[in-house]
Design a protein around this motif. Sequence first.
Motif, PDB file in Angstrom:
ATOM      1  N   ARG A 277      49.368  68.191  48.412  1.00  0.00           N
ATOM      2  CA  ARG A 277      49.646  66.855  47.901  1.00  0.00           C
ATOM      3  C   ARG A 277      49.632  66.879  46.383  1.00  0.00           C
ATOM      4  O   ARG A 277      48.748  67.503  45.776  1.00  0.00           O
TER       5      ARG A 277
ATOM      6  N   TYR B  12      52.279  58.811  49.700  1.00  0.00           N
ATOM      7  CA  TYR B  12      51.036  58.110  49.997  1.00  0.00           C
ATOM      8  C   TYR B  12      50.677  57.158  48.859  1.00  0.00           C
ATOM      9  O   TYR B  12      50.696  57.553  47.687  1.00  0.00           O
TER      10      TYR B  12
ATOM     11  N   THR C  75      47.651  55.200  47.129  1.00  0.00           N
ATOM     12  CA  THR C  75      46.209  55.426  47.051  1.00  0.00           C
ATOM     13  C   THR C  75      45.569  54.416  46.111  1.00  0.00           C
ATOM     14  O   THR C  75      46.236  53.834  45.246  1.00  0.00           O
TER      15      THR C  75
ATOM     16  N   TRP D  82      43.202  56.255  50.882  1.00  0.00           N
ATOM     17  CA  TRP D  82      44.569  56.687  51.180  1.00  0.00           C
ATOM     18  C   TRP D  82      45.230  55.750  52.172  1.00  0.00           C
ATOM     19  O   TRP D  82      44.581  55.245  53.091  1.00  0.00           O
TER      20      TRP D  82
END
Length: 122
Positions: A45, A95, A97, A112
Amino acid sequence: QVQVVESGGGLVQAGGSLRLSCAASGRPFSTYVVEWFRQAPGKEREFVAAITWSGSNKYYADSVKGRFTISRDNLKNTVSLQMNSLKPEDTAVYYCTASYTIVTRAKDVSYWGQGTQVTVSS
């Protein structure tokens, strides 16, 4: 705590655009720095973009600078990521966050979302 949910992913041709949205529930979104990370197949990531509490400061990974724009609306508890001039290498799960400060390492993220798939075809 805050819960975040992404939406807006999909399939787009190279050069096209997508807009990702992140909606928050629980604790007010304005309390957090909101960031986007992404993970491509077989890769770790990586940080994409960040926006501070007020929205006055924004940060971008070099790979997306000039093409992606992050914005937030604290009244609506939402953050958006406008992605233009998309490239096949932007293909990843994205994602949303939330963290208490700016972080650029995935391991330092506090909360997340579940992620949304973005696929860019050549």
